[in-house]
Design a protein around this motif. Sequence first.
Motif, PDB file in Angstrom:
ATOM      1  N   ASP A  17       0.840  -1.195   0.000  1.00  0.00           N
ATOM      2  CA  ASP A  17       0.000   0.000   0.000  1.00  0.00           C
ATOM      3  C   ASP A  17       0.878   1.249   0.000  1.00  0.00           C
ATOM      4  O   ASP A  17       1.472   1.605   1.007  1.00  0.00           O
ATOM      5  N   TYR A  18       0.935   1.934  -1.149  1.00  0.00           N
ATOM      6  CA  TYR A  18       1.712   3.168  -1.276  1.00  0.00           C
ATOM      7  C   TYR A  18       0.806   4.380  -1.397  1.00  0.00           C
ATOM      8  O   TYR A  18       1.234   5.436  -1.871  1.00  0.00           O
ATOM      9  N   SER A  19      -0.449   4.255  -1.008  1.00  0.00           N
ATOM     10  CA  SER A  19      -1.363   5.391  -1.069  1.00  0.00           C
ATOM     11  C   SER A  19      -0.951   6.444  -0.051  1.00  0.00           C
ATOM     12  O   SER A  19      -0.159   6.183   0.870  1.00  0.00           O
ATOM     13  N   VAL A  20      -1.492   7.655  -0.205  1.00  0.00           N
ATOM     14  CA  VAL A  20      -1.233   8.702   0.778  1.00  0.00           C
ATOM     15  C   VAL A  20      -1.699   8.240   2.155  1.00  0.00           C
ATOM     16  O   VAL A  20      -1.013   8.446   3.158  1.00  0.00           O
ATOM     17  N   THR A  21      -2.849   7.572   2.193  1.00  0.00           N
ATOM     18  CA  THR A  21      -3.350   7.046   3.466  1.00  0.00           C
ATOM     19  C   THR A  21      -2.420   5.967   4.013  1.00  0.00           C
ATOM     20  O   THR A  21      -2.172   5.902   5.227  1.00  0.00           O
ATOM     21  N   GLY A  22      -1.893   5.110   3.130  1.00  0.00           N
ATOM     22  CA  GLY A  22      -0.961   4.070   3.567  1.00  0.00           C
ATOM     23  C   GLY A  22       0.297   4.664   4.170  1.00  0.00           C
ATOM     24  O   GLY A  22       0.784   4.214   5.223  1.00  0.00           O
TER      25      GLY A  22
ATOM     26  N   ALA B 136       1.458  16.068   1.693  1.00  0.00           N
ATOM     27  CA  ALA B 136       0.109  15.482   1.658  1.00  0.00           C
ATOM     28  C   ALA B 136      -0.061  14.477   2.787  1.00  0.00           C
ATOM     29  O   ALA B 136      -1.102  14.439   3.464  1.00  0.00           O
ATOM     30  N   VAL B 137       0.962  13.658   2.999  1.00  0.00           N
ATOM     31  CA  VAL B 137       0.912  12.639   4.047  1.00  0.00           C
ATOM     32  C   VAL B 137       0.757  13.278   5.422  1.00  0.00           C
ATOM     33  O   VAL B 137      -0.096  12.877   6.229  1.00  0.00           O
ATOM     34  N   THR B 138       1.573  14.299   5.709  1.00  0.00           N
ATOM     35  CA  THR B 138       1.527  14.919   7.036  1.00  0.00           C
ATOM     36  C   THR B 138       0.264  15.742   7.234  1.00  0.00           C
ATOM     37  O   THR B 138      -0.217  15.881   8.365  1.00  0.00           O
ATOM     38  N   THR B 139      -0.306  16.283   6.155  1.00  0.00           N
ATOM     39  CA  THR B 139      -1.598  16.954   6.272  1.00  0.00           C
ATOM     40  C   THR B 139      -2.655  15.966   6.733  1.00  0.00           C
ATOM     41  O   THR B 139      -3.471  16.257   7.624  1.00  0.00           O
ATOM     42  N   ARG B 140      -2.641  14.785   6.133  1.00  0.00           N
ATOM     43  CA  ARG B 140      -3.608  13.758   6.534  1.00  0.00           C
ATOM     44  C   ARG B 140      -3.372  13.328   7.985  1.00  0.00           C
ATOM     45  O   ARG B 140      -4.330  13.149   8.748  1.00  0.00           O
ATOM     46  N   VAL B 141      -2.117  13.154   8.372  1.00  0.00           N
ATOM     47  CA  VAL B 141      -1.814  12.771   9.761  1.00  0.00           C
ATOM     48  C   VAL B 141      -2.331  13.831  10.724  1.00  0.00           C
ATOM     49  O   VAL B 141      -2.986  13.518  11.733  1.00  0.00           O
ATOM     50  N   ALA B 142      -2.059  15.100  10.414  1.00  0.00           N
ATOM     51  CA  ALA B 142      -2.469  16.181  11.316  1.00  0.00           C
ATOM     52  C   ALA B 142      -3.981  16.294  11.417  1.00  0.00           C
ATOM     53  O   ALA B 142      -4.522  16.661  12.471  1.00  0.00           O
ATOM     54  N   ALA B 143      -4.691  15.963  10.327  1.00  0.00           N
ATOM     55  CA  ALA B 143      -6.148  16.057  10.328  1.00  0.00           C
ATOM     56  C   ALA B 143      -6.798  14.946  11.144  1.00  0.00           C
ATOM     57  O   ALA B 143      -7.764  15.196  11.883  1.00  0.00           O
TER      58      ALA B 143
ATOM     59  N   SER C  84       3.411   5.086  -5.523  1.00  0.00           N
ATOM     60  CA  SER C  84       3.263   6.308  -4.735  1.00  0.00           C
ATOM     61  C   SER C  84       2.729   7.451  -5.592  1.00  0.00           C
ATOM     62  O   SER C  84       1.911   8.260  -5.134  1.00  0.00           O
ATOM     63  N   ALA C  85       3.204   7.533  -6.857  1.00  0.00           N
ATOM     64  CA  ALA C  85       2.652   8.535  -7.775  1.00  0.00           C
ATOM     65  C   ALA C  85       1.164   8.294  -7.988  1.00  0.00           C
ATOM     66  O   ALA C  85       0.354   9.231  -8.005  1.00  0.00           O
ATOM     67  N   ARG C  86       0.796   7.038  -8.126  1.00  0.00           N
ATOM     68  CA  ARG C  86      -0.617   6.678  -8.271  1.00  0.00           C
ATOM     69  C   ARG C  86      -1.397   7.059  -7.017  1.00  0.00           C
ATOM     70  O   ARG C  86      -2.548   7.503  -7.096  1.00  0.00           O
ATOM     71  N   GLY C  87      -0.754   6.903  -5.863  1.00  0.00           N
ATOM     72  CA  GLY C  87      -1.407   7.274  -4.616  1.00  0.00           C
ATOM     73  C   GLY C  87      -1.711   8.764  -4.554  1.00  0.00           C
ATOM     74  O   GLY C  87      -2.768   9.170  -4.061  1.00  0.00           O
ATOM     75  N   ILE C  88      -0.779   9.596  -5.061  1.00  0.00           N
ATOM     76  CA  ILE C  88      -1.019  11.044  -5.083  1.00  0.00           C
ATOM     77  C   ILE C  88      -2.189  11.361  -6.007  1.00  0.00           C
ATOM     78  O   ILE C  88      -3.099  12.122  -5.658  1.00  0.00           O
ATOM     79  N   VAL C  89      -2.175  10.784  -7.209  1.00  0.00           N
ATOM     80  CA  VAL C  89      -3.251  11.035  -8.165  1.00  0.00           C
ATOM     81  C   VAL C  89      -4.597  10.604  -7.581  1.00  0.00           C
ATOM     82  O   VAL C  89      -5.597  11.325  -7.686  1.00  0.00           O
ATOM     83  N   ASN C  90      -4.635   9.448  -6.962  1.00  0.00           N
ATOM     84  CA  ASN C  90      -5.882   8.966  -6.356  1.00  0.00           C
ATOM     85  C   ASN C  90      -6.351   9.894  -5.240  1.00  0.00           C
ATOM     86  O   ASN C  90      -7.555  10.147  -5.086  1.00  0.00           O
ATOM     87  N   ALA C  91      -5.394  10.396  -4.453  1.00  0.00           N
ATOM     88  CA  ALA C  91      -5.759  11.309  -3.363  1.00  0.00           C
ATOM     89  C   ALA C  91      -6.339  12.610  -3.919  1.00  0.00           C
ATOM     90  O   ALA C  91      -7.223  13.212  -3.303  1.00  0.00           O
ATOM     91  N   TYR C  92      -5.869  13.017  -5.095  1.00  0.00           N
ATOM     92  CA  TYR C  92      -6.384  14.234  -5.712  1.00  0.00           C
ATOM     93  C   TYR C  92      -7.849  14.084  -6.107  1.00  0.00           C
ATOM     94  O   TYR C  92      -8.587  15.062  -6.191  1.00  0.00           O
TER      95      TYR C  92
ATOM     96  N   ARG D 242     -10.181  19.383   2.230  1.00  0.00           N
ATOM     97  CA  ARG D 242     -11.095  19.321   3.373  1.00  0.00           C
ATOM     98  C   ARG D 242     -10.316  18.951   4.640  1.00  0.00           C
ATOM     99  O   ARG D 242     -10.590  19.488   5.727  1.00  0.00           O
ATOM    100  N   GLN D 243      -9.365  18.054   4.504  1.00  0.00           N
ATOM    101  CA  GLN D 243      -8.572  17.680   5.682  1.00  0.00           C
ATOM    102  C   GLN D 243      -7.651  18.819   6.110  1.00  0.00           C
ATOM    103  O   GLN D 243      -7.398  18.996   7.300  1.00  0.00           O
ATOM    104  N   ALA D 244      -7.167  19.604   5.139  1.00  0.00           N
ATOM    105  CA  ALA D 244      -6.363  20.777   5.500  1.00  0.00           C
ATOM    106  C   ALA D 244      -7.167  21.726   6.381  1.00  0.00           C
ATOM    107  O   ALA D 244      -6.639  22.315   7.340  1.00  0.00           O
ATOM    108  N   GLU D 245      -8.444  21.867   6.084  1.00  0.00           N
ATOM    109  CA  GLU D 245      -9.309  22.745   6.875  1.00  0.00           C
ATOM    110  C   GLU D 245      -9.515  22.214   8.291  1.00  0.00           C
ATOM    111  O   GLU D 245      -9.860  22.986   9.202  1.00  0.00           O
ATOM    112  N   ARG D 246      -9.305  20.918   8.483  1.00  0.00           N
ATOM    113  CA  ARG D 246      -9.499  20.309   9.799  1.00  0.00           C
ATOM    114  C   ARG D 246      -8.257  20.375  10.678  1.00  0.00           C
ATOM    115  O   ARG D 246      -8.319  20.060  11.875  1.00  0.00           O
ATOM    116  N   VAL D 247      -7.120  20.758  10.102  1.00  0.00           N
ATOM    117  CA  VAL D 247      -5.869  20.787  10.871  1.00  0.00           C
ATOM    118  C   VAL D 247      -5.944  21.878  11.933  1.00  0.00           C
ATOM    119  O   VAL D 247      -6.206  23.047  11.637  1.00  0.00           O
TER     120      VAL D 247
END
Length: 329
Positions: A98-103, A130-137, A232-240, A250-255
């Motif tokens: 799992d190389y997604s941003v969530t992974g 992107a990864v740390t934004t998700r972690v912080a959210a 990992s590139a695919r993970g970024i595209v999927n996260a977009y 939306r997660q940035a707004e939750r930080v």
Amino acid sequence: MSSTELPSVLATSVAPKVGTVRVAAGERLRTVGLPGITLTVRSRPPVREGLPPALYVHGLGGSSQNWSALMPLLDGLVDSEAVDLPGFGDSPPPDDGDYSVTGHARAVIRFLDAAERGPVHLFGNSLGGAVTTRVAAVRPDLIRTLTLVSPALPEIRVQRSAVPTALLALPGVAGLFTRFTKDWSAEQRVRGVTALCYGDPGMVTPEGFRNAVEEMERRLALPYFWDAMARSARGIVNAYTLGGQHGLWRQAERVLAPTLLVYGGRDQLVSYRMAQRAARAFRDSRLLTLPDAGHVAMMEYPETVATAFRELLADTGELADTGPTSARS
């Protein structure tokens, strides 16, 4: 799985480590085994006890070495550790592929939970942003402050110079690119990466270039190098493409954490025009714009980034906890 899809390379099946990872003066490397992942962590001995912890997360194709210029400048402010994400640097691939941003975010959270070092001052560059934004959210309890250098947050109009990197996300493209570039030397590859990531490639010293070539040769010998890049590139595209509460904006707004945003005016991968949107999205943000910087300001202008981080600590009252020693600038 499509015949053009890259097979997943599991951590348990990879070849032994190839070559030796460079360790800068004052740095240490250690391996941390966690359920499903094994992480290599680069650290600097704290100058004294009691300093608040910091964790640094690199971008696509990078490693913990990307933070080696910044970390010593923060020696008196934080207790620094930088992680190699699964499949990058000296960390083997994740067991589940799992190389997604969530992974990747899950790997960072596992590490922080296991280390019991939180809350930390969290840094992220590009994919790491992107990864740390998700972690912080999703885990605000783990974060003191958030510093994002050219974070890979969704853009409607992607810069043309970023398209080749995005194309790696398409099934089969990484394999085609590998065959097409099989005769490229490590020097040619490093020059290409430097031209893409630096606002002024001439800032790279001869020694820095030689070290980068050595690291490129080491990574190209790893059997999972292109797999990790493509997924990992695919993970970024999927996260977009994610909407709703899982969307990165939306997660940035939750930080909740005080956030320092760093954008380069010559960034060819993350548009400079996204700086103002990011400043509006993160509710407690400060914006540092560097007109001459590219995609890796912490490597191009580490002193400026260190000074901005120190100002963030002073502004949020965190500096009082670090004692009399200050960052060198």
